[in-house]
Design a protein around this motif. Structure first.
Motif, PDB file in Angstrom:
ATOM      1  N   MET A   1      11.784 -42.140  42.065  1.00  0.00           N
ATOM      2  CA  MET A   1      11.456 -42.657  40.762  1.00  0.00           C
ATOM      3  C   MET A   1      11.737 -41.771  39.666  1.00  0.00           C
ATOM      4  SD  MET A   1       7.888 -44.314  39.128  1.00  0.00           S
ATOM      5  CE  MET A   1       7.623 -44.863  37.742  1.00  0.00           C
ATOM      6  N   THR A   2      12.419 -42.132  38.588  1.00  0.00           N
ATOM      7  CA  THR A   2      12.988 -41.258  37.845  1.00  0.00           C
ATOM      8  C   THR A   2      11.960 -41.218  36.189  1.00  0.00           C
ATOM      9  OG1 THR A   2      14.756 -42.719  37.036  1.00  0.00           O
ATOM     10  CG2 THR A   2      15.356 -41.044  38.175  1.00  0.00           C
ATOM     11  N   ASN A   3      12.073 -40.265  35.600  1.00  0.00           N
ATOM     12  CA  ASN A   3      11.261 -40.274  34.311  1.00  0.00           C
ATOM     13  C   ASN A   3      12.123 -40.101  33.100  1.00  0.00           C
ATOM     14  OD1 ASN A   3       8.885 -39.828  32.828  1.00  0.00           O
ATOM     15  ND2 ASN A   3       8.576 -37.846  33.572  1.00  0.00           N
ATOM     16  N   PHE A   4      11.788 -41.058  32.314  1.00  0.00           N
ATOM     17  CA  PHE A   4      12.289 -40.919  30.947  1.00  0.00           C
ATOM     18  C   PHE A   4      11.234 -40.879  29.754  1.00  0.00           C
ATOM     19  CE2 PHE A   4      14.614 -42.582  27.306  1.00  0.00           C
ATOM     20  CZ  PHE A   4      15.673 -41.782  27.369  1.00  0.00           C
ATOM     21  N   PRO A   5      10.583 -39.637  29.646  1.00  0.00           N
ATOM     22  CA  PRO A   5       9.435 -39.589  28.710  1.00  0.00           C
ATOM     23  C   PRO A   5       9.784 -39.448  27.188  1.00  0.00           C
ATOM     24  CG  PRO A   5       9.878 -37.424  29.623  1.00  0.00           C
ATOM     25  CD  PRO A   5      11.029 -38.477  30.126  1.00  0.00           C
ATOM     26  N   TYR A   6      10.811 -40.036  26.799  1.00  0.00           N
ATOM     27  CA  TYR A   6      11.381 -39.760  25.288  1.00  0.00           C
ATOM     28  C   TYR A   6      10.924 -40.763  24.412  1.00  0.00           C
ATOM     29  CZ  TYR A   6      13.757 -36.420  28.358  1.00  0.00           C
ATOM     30  OH  TYR A   6      14.063 -35.335  29.122  1.00  0.00           O
ATOM     31  N   PRO A   7      10.636 -40.568  23.083  1.00  0.00           N
ATOM     32  CA  PRO A   7      10.292 -41.630  22.072  1.00  0.00           C
ATOM     33  C   PRO A   7      11.693 -41.798  21.424  1.00  0.00           C
ATOM     34  CG  PRO A   7       9.516 -39.251  21.288  1.00  0.00           C
ATOM     35  CD  PRO A   7      10.029 -39.209  22.563  1.00  0.00           C
ATOM     36  N   PRO A   8      11.846 -42.813  20.761  1.00  0.00           N
ATOM     37  CA  PRO A   8      13.117 -43.051  19.897  1.00  0.00           C
ATOM     38  C   PRO A   8      13.226 -41.969  18.825  1.00  0.00           C
ATOM     39  CG  PRO A   8      11.734 -45.209  19.990  1.00  0.00           C
ATOM     40  CD  PRO A   8      10.881 -43.824  20.857  1.00  0.00           C
ATOM     41  N   THR A   9      14.376 -41.738  18.632  1.00  0.00           N
ATOM     42  CA  THR A   9      14.708 -40.550  17.604  1.00  0.00           C
ATOM     43  C   THR A   9      16.021 -41.298  17.097  1.00  0.00           C
ATOM     44  OG1 THR A   9      14.672 -38.455  16.859  1.00  0.00           O
ATOM     45  CG2 THR A   9      15.434 -38.879  19.030  1.00  0.00           C
ATOM     46  N   ASN A  10      16.275 -40.747  15.716  1.00  0.00           N
ATOM     47  CA  ASN A  10      17.556 -40.836  15.130  1.00  0.00           C
ATOM     48  C   ASN A  10      18.549 -39.316  15.015  1.00  0.00           C
ATOM     49  OD1 ASN A  10      16.302 -39.662  12.969  1.00  0.00           O
ATOM     50  ND2 ASN A  10      16.666 -41.360  11.528  1.00  0.00           N
ATOM     51  N   TYR A  11      17.906 -38.583  15.598  1.00  0.00           N
ATOM     52  CA  TYR A  11      18.294 -37.130  15.437  1.00  0.00           C
ATOM     53  C   TYR A  11      18.644 -36.746  14.051  1.00  0.00           C
ATOM     54  CZ  TYR A  11      19.135 -37.871  20.561  1.00  0.00           C
ATOM     55  OH  TYR A  11      18.826 -37.851  21.706  1.00  0.00           O
ATOM     56  N   GLN A  12      17.788 -37.080  13.040  1.00  0.00           N
ATOM     57  CA  GLN A  12      18.070 -36.546  11.777  1.00  0.00           C
ATOM     58  C   GLN A  12      16.986 -35.727  11.067  1.00  0.00           C
ATOM     59  OE1 GLN A  12      21.253 -37.646  10.157  1.00  0.00           O
ATOM     60  NE2 GLN A  12      21.443 -38.203  12.234  1.00  0.00           N
ATOM     61  N   GLU A  13      16.340 -35.091  11.880  1.00  0.00           N
ATOM     62  CA  GLU A  13      15.565 -34.085  11.148  1.00  0.00           C
ATOM     63  C   GLU A  13      16.445 -33.016  10.452  1.00  0.00           C
ATOM     64  OE1 GLU A  13      11.562 -33.064  13.256  1.00  0.00           O
ATOM     65  OE2 GLU A  13      12.835 -33.761  14.782  1.00  0.00           O
ATOM     66  N   ASP A  14      15.884 -32.587   9.367  1.00  0.00           N
ATOM     67  CA  ASP A  14      16.520 -31.445   8.398  1.00  0.00           C
ATOM     68  C   ASP A  14      17.635 -30.642   9.250  1.00  0.00           C
ATOM     69  OD1 ASP A  14      15.762 -33.033   6.319  1.00  0.00           O
ATOM     70  OD2 ASP A  14      14.164 -31.587   5.592  1.00  0.00           O
ATOM     71  N   ASN A  15      17.152 -29.788  10.348  1.00  0.00           N
ATOM     72  CA  ASN A  15      17.565 -28.835  10.582  1.00  0.00           C
ATOM     73  C   ASN A  15      18.059 -29.102  12.404  1.00  0.00           C
ATOM     74  OD1 ASN A  15      15.019 -28.734  11.585  1.00  0.00           O
ATOM     75  ND2 ASN A  15      15.323 -26.563  11.939  1.00  0.00           N
ATOM     76  N   ARG A  16      18.072 -30.414  12.657  1.00  0.00           N
ATOM     77  CA  ARG A  16      18.477 -30.998  13.725  1.00  0.00           C
ATOM     78  C   ARG A  16      20.008 -30.825  13.842  1.00  0.00           C
ATOM     79  NH1 ARG A  16      16.609 -33.295  19.301  1.00  0.00           N
ATOM     80  NH2 ARG A  16      15.197 -34.661  17.819  1.00  0.00           N
ATOM     81  N   GLY A  17      20.811 -30.112  14.741  1.00  0.00           N
ATOM     82  CA  GLY A  17      22.068 -29.988  14.919  1.00  0.00           C
ATOM     83  C   GLY A  17      22.858 -31.396  14.704  1.00  0.00           C
ATOM     84  N   GLN A  18      23.966 -31.649  14.413  1.00  0.00           N
ATOM     85  CA  GLN A  18      24.534 -32.749  14.441  1.00  0.00           C
ATOM     86  C   GLN A  18      25.929 -33.020  15.279  1.00  0.00           C
ATOM     87  OE1 GLN A  18      23.498 -35.898  12.654  1.00  0.00           O
ATOM     88  NE2 GLN A  18      21.711 -34.295  13.098  1.00  0.00           N
ATOM     89  N   PHE A  19      26.264 -31.507  15.767  1.00  0.00           N
ATOM     90  CA  PHE A  19      27.255 -31.640  16.748  1.00  0.00           C
ATOM     91  C   PHE A  19      26.903 -30.560  17.750  1.00  0.00           C
ATOM     92  CE2 PHE A  19      28.894 -29.120  13.130  1.00  0.00           C
ATOM     93  CZ  PHE A  19      29.358 -27.880  13.689  1.00  0.00           C
TER      94      PHE A  19
END
Length: 613
Positions: A1-19
Motif C-alpha cells: 500500500m502506498t502513501n500520498f500524504p500531500y494537500p493540494p497546492t498551486n506551488y505559488q508561495e512567494d519564494n517557492r521555486g518555479q523551475f
C-alpha cells in the motif's frame, strides 16, 4: 500500500521555486537514487512528509519525462512498511536481471539505504513501489559509523561497485564489489579527512579515454582511476563541484548523478536547504550536465544547465555589440521587468575594473543580490575565473528562491538559496560597470513555471489536460484520482475526441456508482458515461435523459474494474475486464471531452488512456 500524504497546492508561495523542484509539502533533504527508466526520470529524496524540519526519514518520489517538469508521486520508502533507517542512498536499473529478481515486464530497480549497514529494496513496477530484499537483512556492514551507499557499474571489470562513507579510522570511503547486485565483497578503502558523507563515483570521458570522479556530500572531488577494486589519484587535494560554502543545509549538498542514462551523459542534482514556506522546506538544485575539461589549472569538472531548460523560455530579448560605460550600462536594462529568468552574457572586460548584474532591483537603488566579476582579481563571486581572449561569459538563472551562477561555460558553478523580494516593483535588472566594457552579447529569457495545474500527481493518463472539476470534490490519493459527490460529480480533461478507444480503471469505494465519461461538454451538461452501479447492480451506458444500455453485474465495492470503450460515429462498444458487454448506437454527441464520474458516493479512477481509431 502506498502513501500520498500531500494537500493540494498551486506551488505559488512567494519564494517557492518555479523551475527548481520542491516537494509538494513537508521536509526534503538529500537527493537519493536519481535514475532513468523507460522514458521517465525518477528523483527520490530524503523526506519527512509530515514535518517542516528533519524528522523520521522516508524516501519521497517525483517523476519527469524531461528533467524539467516534475510530478509528485506517492511515498517510495515508508518506515511504516520498509525496515531500517531509510537514510540516503543510490539506486540502479538491473537491465540484465543480474539480481535474478525480475518477475514480469519491468526490469528490477534496486535502491540501497541504511545506516551502519546497507539494506536493499527492489521495485518490479518501474520504480513506484519497493520490497525489502531478504526481509531487510543488511548485505554490507562496514566498521565504524557508515551511511549513504551508492552503486555504480564498471564496464571494464564487468562488476558493480558500491561506495559508502565510513569513519572507521577517520573519514573515508569503503568500496565493495558484486556481480549480482545482492552479494557484496569488501574491495578497498580510500582514506581522506575531507571526505564526509554521500560519496559518489562517476565514470566520465576525456580525450578518448575514461576517468573516474570521486566526490563527497560537499561536492569536493578528485579525478583518478578505478581498477575494479580500488580508486587511485595523483591529486594532492580536492577541487569543488560547486564553488560555494557546501555543508548540510546550505545551497548545495549531497549531489548525485542519474543512473542508466544513455551514452556518456552525466546529469546531477543536489539538495538546497535554505529555502522554505508554510507547508514545505528545502528544494533540489536545477539539474546540470557534468563534463571533464582540460583547463589552465588542470582537468576539472565543469557544470552547465541542462539543455532541456530551453523548453521554459519565453519573451526573449537580445543586445549585441554595445560599448558601455557606467552611466550607459545602468540605462541599458532600465525598462526590463522580470521575475524568473535566464541571463546569458559575453562581455569584453579588458578596459574594466569590475562589472556585474544587480538582480530584482527596486526603487531607491534597492536590489536583492549582486553577481559581480572583479577584473583585477580575476574572480567571480570570490572564486578564480580567468578571462578568455579578454572576455568573460556569464550565465545566471534567477528563480523566486534560488540563484544559479555559471562562469565561462561552467568552469565556475555556484548555487544559492536567495529569498528574492516578491513585493511590487522589485522585478528590475541592472547592469553595472566600473570602467568601460563591450557587451558582445546579452540574452534574457523569461522562464515559465514548471508547475502544471495541480491535481494530476497520482493520475496515470495519456491525456495532457489540463484537468478540472466540473462538479464534486476531487483529490489525489495513492491509487489515483478520487472523487466524492452527493450527486453526479465530474472530473474532465480539456482533451477532446470523436472516434477513439478509451481505457480506464474505476473502483467504487462507497456509495452508488463509479464511471468513465466521454464526448462531454465543458460543464458536463451533455456527455456519455459508462459506470458500475452498485445500487442497481448493473453496468450502464447513459447520457442525460436516457439510459442507453444496462447489463446485470453483481458490483463489488472496493474492486477495480477495467473499462474499454470503442466509439466510432454513433456506435459505442463497451468491454468490462476484457469482455464485451455493450454494443449500442446513439447519435446525440459526436465529439467532446474525456473524464470520469462518481455518483452519490466515493470513487477512484486510474490509468486513463485514449488512442485514436
Amino acid at each position: 500500500m502506498t502513501n500520498f500524504p500531500y494537500p493540494p497546492t498551486n506551488y505559488q508561495e512567494d519564494n517557492r521555486g518555479q523551475f527548481h523542484f520542491s516537494t509538494r509539502s513537508g521536509w526534503m533533504n538529500d537527493v537519493n537514487a536519481p535514475l532513468y527508466y523507460r522514458g521517465v526520470y525518477h528523483l527520490y529524496y530524503q523526506h519527512a512528509p509530515n514535518s517542516l524540519v528533519w524528522n523520521t526519514m522516508h524516501w519521497g518520489h517525483a517523476t519527469s519525462t524531461d528533467l524539467v517538469h516534475w510530478q509528485q508521486r506517492p511515498i517510495a520508502l515508508d518506515p511504516a512498511i520498509h525496515p531500517g533507517d531509510l537514510w540516503s542512498g543510490g539506486g540502479v536499473v538491473d537491465c540484465g536481471n543480474e539480481s535474478g529478481l525480475k518477475n514480469g515486464d519491468h526490469d528490477p530497480i534496486l535502491v540501497y539505504s541504511g545506516t551502519n549497514g546497507v539494506t536493499i529494496f527492489y521495485s518490479l513496477d518501474g520504480g513506484d513501489t519497493f520490497t525489502a530484499y531478504d526481509g531487510g537483512r543488511k548485505v554490507v556492514t562496514p566498521a565504524g559509523t557508515s551511511r549513504d551507499p551508492k552503486v555504480f557499474w564498471d564496464p571494464v571489470s564487468q562488476r558493480w561497485g558500491m561506495v559508502l562513507w565510513s569513519d572507521a579510522g577517520g573519514n573515508g570511503a569503503d568500496f565493495f564489489s558484486s556481480t549480482d547486485l545482492l552479494s557484496w565483497t569488501f574491495a578497498s578503502r580510500y582514506r581522506a579527512d575531507w571526505l564526509f558523507e554521500c560519496p559518489n563515483m562517476i565514470r566520465m570521458p576525456l580525450d578518448g579515454t575514461y576517468h573516474w570522479v570521486l566526490h563527497d556530500g560537499g561536492g569536493r572531488y578528485l579525478v583518478g582511476e578505478w581498477d575494479g577494486t580500488s580508486f587511485r589519484t595523483d591529486w594532492s587535494a580536492p577541487q569543488k563541484l560547486n564553488q560555494t560554502e557546501t555543508f548540510a543545509g546550505a545551497g548545495y549538498y549531497a549531489g548525485l548523478n542519474f543512473s542508466n542514462l544513455k551514452g556518456d551523459r552525466v546529469v546531477s542534482m543536489a539538495w538546497q536547504g535554505e529555502n522554505y514556506g508554510s507547508i514545505w522546506t528545502g528544494n533540489a538544485s536545477f539539474p546540470v550536465d557534468f563534463k571533464l575539461r582540460r583547463t589552465t589549472d588542470g582537468v576539472r569538472v565543469v557544470s552547465t544547465p541542462i539543455a532541456e531548460l530551453a523548453s521554459l523560455r519565453a519573451n526573449t530579448r537580445t543586445w549585441t555589440d554595445v560599448a558601455l560605460d557606467d552611466k550607459s550600462a545602468r540605462r541599458l536594462l532600465s525598462g526590463v521587468r522580470v521575475r524568473t529568468y535566464e541571463l546569458d552574457a559575453t562581455i569584453d572586460v579588458r578596459s574594466a575594473r569590475r562589472f556585474g548584474f544587480r538582480l530584482q532591483t527596486g526603487p531607491g537603488d534597492w536590489y536583492d543580490r549582486e553577481v559581480a566579476y572583479d577584473v583585477r582579481a580575476q574572480q567571480l563571486g570570490g572564486v578564480p575565473l580567468r578571462p578568455k581572449s579578454g572576455k568573460i561569459k556569464l550565465r545566471i538563472l534567477v528563480d523566486r528562491g534560488q540563484l544559479d551562477v555559471f562562469g565561462n561555460d561552467g568552469e565556475v558553478y555556484q548555487s544559492y538559496n536567495v529569498n528574492f523580494d516578491s513585493l511590487p516593483g522589485g522585478d528590475g535588472l541592472e547592469l553595472f560597470t566600473e570602467g568601460a566594457i563591450r557587451l558582445e552579447s546579452l540574452t534574457i529569457h523569461e522562464l515559465a513555471s514548471i508547475w502544471r495545474p495541480p491535481g494530476e500527481s497520482t493520475l496515470e493518463t495519456s491525456l495532457q489536460g489540463p484537468w478540472y472539476a466540473a462538479r464534486g470534490q476531487w483529490s489525489d490519493v495513492a491509487a489515483g484520482k478520487q472523487g466524492k459527490s452527493p450527486g453526479d460529480g465530474f472530473y474532465l480533461s480539456t482533451a477532446t475526441g470523436s472516434d477513439f478507444t478509451l481505457d480506464g480503471d474505476v473502483r467504487l469505494v462507497e456509495g452508488v456508482a463509479a464511471a468513465l465519461t466521454f464526448r462531454a461538454t465543458k460543464d458536463a451538461s451533455q456527455h456519455y458515461t459508462v459506470n458500475v452501479d452498485a445500487a442497481a447492480n448493473v453496468v450502464k451506458l447513459w447520457r442525460p435523459g436516457r439510459d442507453i444500455a444496462t447489463v446485470p453485474l453483481q458490483v463489488e465495492r472496493g474492486r477495480t474494474y477495467h473499462f474499454t470503450v470503442e466509439a466510432t460515429g454513433p456506435r459505442i462498444k463497451v468491454a468490462l475486464d476484457g469482455k464485451q458487454v455493450i454494443d449500442a448506437n446513439d447519435a446525440t454527441s459526436a465529439a467532446g471531452q474525456f473524464g470520469m464520474n462518481v455518483y452519490n458516493g466515493t470513487a477512484v479512477v486510474q490509468d486513463v488512456t485514449v488512442s485514436a481509431r
